[in-house]
Enzyme design. Structure first.
Site, PDB file in Angstrom:
ATOM      1  N   GLY A   1       3.914  -3.630  -3.697  1.00 50.27           N
ATOM      2  CA  GLY A   1       3.813  -3.723  -5.160  1.00 50.27           C
ATOM      3  C   GLY A   1       4.325  -2.453  -5.805  1.00 50.27           C
ATOM      4  NE  ARG A   2       0.376   2.534  -6.181  1.00 48.50           N
ATOM      5  CZ  ARG A   2      -0.687   2.565  -6.982  1.00 48.50           C
ATOM      6  NH1 ARG A   2      -0.618   3.133  -8.162  1.00 48.50           N
ATOM      7  NH2 ARG A   2      -1.832   2.031  -6.599  1.00 48.50           N
TER       8      ARG A   2
ATOM      9  CD  GLU B   1       0.086  -9.337   1.228  1.00 51.20           C
ATOM     10  OE1 GLU B   1      -0.757  -8.530   0.792  1.00 51.20           O
ATOM     11  OE2 GLU B   1      -0.218 -10.383   1.822  1.00 51.20           O
TER      12      GLU B   1
ATOM     13  N   GLY C   1       0.755  -1.242   0.000  1.00 54.82           N
ATOM     14  CA  GLY C   1       0.000   0.000   0.000  1.00 54.82           C
ATOM     15  C   GLY C   1       0.786   1.293   0.000  1.00 54.82           C
TER      16      GLY C   1
ATOM     17  CB  CYS D   1     -13.640   5.750 -30.594  1.00 53.77           C
ATOM     18  SG  CYS D   1     -12.668   5.810 -32.097  1.00 53.77           S
ATOM     19  CD  GLU D   2     -14.472   4.417 -23.830  1.00 51.31           C
ATOM     20  OE1 GLU D   2     -14.498   5.004 -22.726  1.00 51.31           O
ATOM     21  OE2 GLU D   2     -14.547   3.200 -23.953  1.00 51.31           O
TER      22      GLU D   2
HETATM   23  N1  LLP Z   1      -1.570  -6.998  -1.115  1.00 49.50           N
HETATM   24  C1  LLP Z   1      -2.869  -7.071  -1.472  1.00 49.50           C
HETATM   25  C2  LLP Z   1      -3.738  -8.052  -0.811  1.00 49.50           C
HETATM   26  C3  LLP Z   1      -3.371  -6.204  -2.464  1.00 49.50           C
HETATM   27  O1  LLP Z   1      -4.664  -6.274  -2.807  1.00 49.50           O
HETATM   28  C4  LLP Z   1      -2.504  -5.268  -3.093  1.00 49.50           C
HETATM   29  C5  LLP Z   1      -2.990  -4.358  -4.130  1.00 49.50           C
HETATM   30  C6  LLP Z   1      -1.156  -5.254  -2.686  1.00 49.50           C
HETATM   31  C7  LLP Z   1      -0.729  -6.117  -1.689  1.00 49.50           C
HETATM   32  C8  LLP Z   1      -0.142  -4.319  -3.286  1.00 49.50           C
HETATM   33  O2  LLP Z   1      -0.455  -2.987  -3.043  1.00 49.50           O
HETATM   34  P1  LLP Z   1       0.585  -1.841  -3.440  1.00 49.50           P
HETATM   35  O3  LLP Z   1       1.792  -1.997  -2.563  1.00 49.50           O
HETATM   36  O4  LLP Z   1       0.922  -2.006  -4.881  1.00 49.50           O
HETATM   37  O5  LLP Z   1      -0.161  -0.603  -3.181  1.00 49.50           O
HETATM   38  N2  LLP Z   1      -4.718  -0.903 -10.115  1.00 49.50           N
HETATM   39  C9  LLP Z   1      -4.617   0.051  -9.036  1.00 49.50           C
HETATM   40  C10 LLP Z   1      -4.004  -0.544  -7.789  1.00 49.50           C
HETATM   41  C11 LLP Z   1      -4.734  -1.764  -7.254  1.00 49.50           C
HETATM   42  C12 LLP Z   1      -4.104  -2.361  -6.021  1.00 49.50           C
HETATM   43  C13 LLP Z   1      -4.775  -3.635  -5.651  1.00 49.50           C
HETATM   44  N3  LLP Z   1      -4.206  -4.341  -4.536  1.00 49.50           N
HETATM   45  C14 LLP Z   1      -3.829   1.268  -9.527  1.00 49.50           C
HETATM   46  O6  LLP Z   1      -3.422   1.301 -10.680  1.00 49.50           O
HETATM   47  O7  LLP Z   1      -3.648   2.235  -8.785  1.00 49.50           O
END
Ligand code: LLP
Length: 420
Positions: A277-278, A275, A240, A343-344
């Site tokens: 990600g981003r 966990e 997150g 086309c949007e």
């Molecule tokens: N763990 C779980 C259970 C999650 O659902 C997620 C992200 C993460 C970890 C990783 O979160 P992060 O560290 O990346 O914030 N498509 C959206 C983001 C969706 C995130 C969904 N879950 C966007 O482009 O902003």
């Protein structure tokens, strides 16, 4: 910090001019920097050093490209997966099954079974029935499935509503007030080794306060579960942490995050799991595009680029901002809208933005496209599926092909009754 910068007036990724990639692979194309992935993986790990011996599971959904996973596997990262497809990718990249965490609110019986069979490290259970079914599948195999119970702490993450997951009305986790009773029932099942609890309250968080509030609630729950006689060994604190999308934005650093985590979790006596990600992938990638036309508009000109909402969905889905820069900036500036060919009207990346002056045929990038970029691409408007390139120093490789409309067309059928 990333490795996309100007060298002699031309944007490079590490040692490779982006123009050379456009020349070799065409546009649009995602370009990733190995050095940036490695740096983010290390900075995040170092930030969490005060929290002890933690388990790091990269959230594959942010960028599941096999080569990217390989880079992170080399950095010692496990994986957080949310589907059988992501599990297969983690294993294909060489991430040991024991280092994989399976999250997600809709794991199917087939996915649970496959994960058991490969020796998955941890199931993060989202509801009681899932735990009962998993326990049955494990018992039938003479196994005990390692699991945690995902709890919904009812905390507002203060992020975009579509990526907020920890409020009580969201679909994720069991309500925190029901967690002790559900935990007690699941802990009694012979096929389950319920080792702790998990949370994840949302993505692109710009402040630590909501995370801290959620962690404090989990700390109280851990104490309550312990008092009820449950040995709690693990707490998965999810992902997150947000990243800056606009030049000049300041976000909590992994070090600040790690210091907060260490303070809040002091004395818990558990192995903490994460966990991210981003924060690992976001600034490690750009979307390289070519200007097709600069179309005069009623108010501002429209820069029509060859990338579109099907390649980078975030602006259309979350009104997200991605910085736009010319690959060979002249120094001149213009105020323009930036849009793709789809086309949007929603296929618009920016309105009335101050950008490098560009003209038809120029190359440009959208920054911070390494997370939730290519993986959310589609073929809408019968466009190709966007390719991906990985740079390492002064070499680069295509790590995902451009999937052409012809290939997609070839997988479709006209049924016999429509043929004549
Ligand atoms: N763990 C779980 C259970 C999650 O659902 C997620 C992200 C993460 C970890 C990783 O979160 P992060 O560290 O990346 O914030 N498509 C959206 C983001 C969706 C995130 C969904 N879950 C966007 O482009 O902003």
């Amino acid at each position: 910090m990333d490795h996309f910068s100007l060298v002699d007036g031309a944007l490079h990724c590490e040692g490779v001019p982006l123009a050379a990639i456009a020349e070799a692979v065409g546009t649009p194309v995602y370009v990733y920097s190995t050095a940036t992935f490695e740096r983010h993986a290390r900075v995040f790990r170092e930030g969490l050093a005060p929290a002890g011996d933690v388990h790091l599971a990269y959230a594959i959904k942010a960028n599941p490209n096999l080569a990217v996973l390989r880079v992170l596997a080399r950095e010692g990262y496990g994986a957080d997966v949310v589907s059988g497809g992501e599990l297969a990718r983690a294993l294909a990249a060489g991430i040991p099954a024991k280092d994989v965490v399976f999250s997600g609110v809709g794991k199917t019986v087939g996915e649970l079974s496959t994960a058991l069979d490969v020796g998955l490290g941890q199931f993060n259970l989202e509801l009681e029935e899932e735990g009962v079914v998993l326990a049955g599948l494990a018992a039938a195999r003479g196994m005990r499935a390692d699991a945690t119970l995902r709890v919904n702490p009812d905390v507002d993450a203060g992020t975009h509503a579509k990526i907020s997951t920890g409020k009580r009305e969201n679909k994720f986790g069991v309500p925190i007030d029901q967690a002790p009773a559900i935990f007690a029932r699941l802990a009694g099942l012979p096929g389950l080794a319920l080792r702790g609890v998990a949370i994840h309250i949302g993505s692109q968080l710009s402040e630590l306060a909501p995370l801290e509030a959620a962690y404090a609630r989990i700390g109280a729950l851990v104490a309550e579960l312990r008092a009820a006689g449950h040995p709690i060994e693990r707490v998965d604190l999810g992902g997150g942490l947000g990243v800056p999308y606009r030049a000049g934005e300041v976000f909590p650093s992994p070090a600040e995050y790690g210091a907060m985590v260490a303070r809040v979790t002091k004395g818990w006596g558990v192995r903490l799991m994460f966990e991210p990600g981003r924060v690992i992938a976001g600034n490690a990638g750009v979307l390289l595009t070519k200007v097709i036309w600069v179309k005069p508009g009623a108010i501002n000109p429209y820069v029509i680029v060859d990338a579109a909402m099907n390649d980078l969905a975030r602006p259309a889905m979350y009104d997200a901002w991605h910085d736009f820069e010319a690959v060979s900036p002249s120094g001149a500036r213009m105020t323009a809208n930036i849009a793709g060919p789809v086309c949007e009207s929603g296929d618009t990346f920016a309105m009335a933005r101050d950008i490098d002056t560009v003209k038809s045929g120029d190359l440009a990038i959208f920054r911070t496209a390494g997370a939730y970029g290519a993986t959310m691409a589609s073929t809408y408007n019968s466009r190709a599926l966007v390719p991906e390139v990985l740079v390492d120093g002064d070499r680069f490789a295509v790590v995902a092909d451009r999937i052409l409309p012809e290939t997609i067309l070839a997988a479709e059928r006209i049924p016999d009754w429509l043929k004549a």
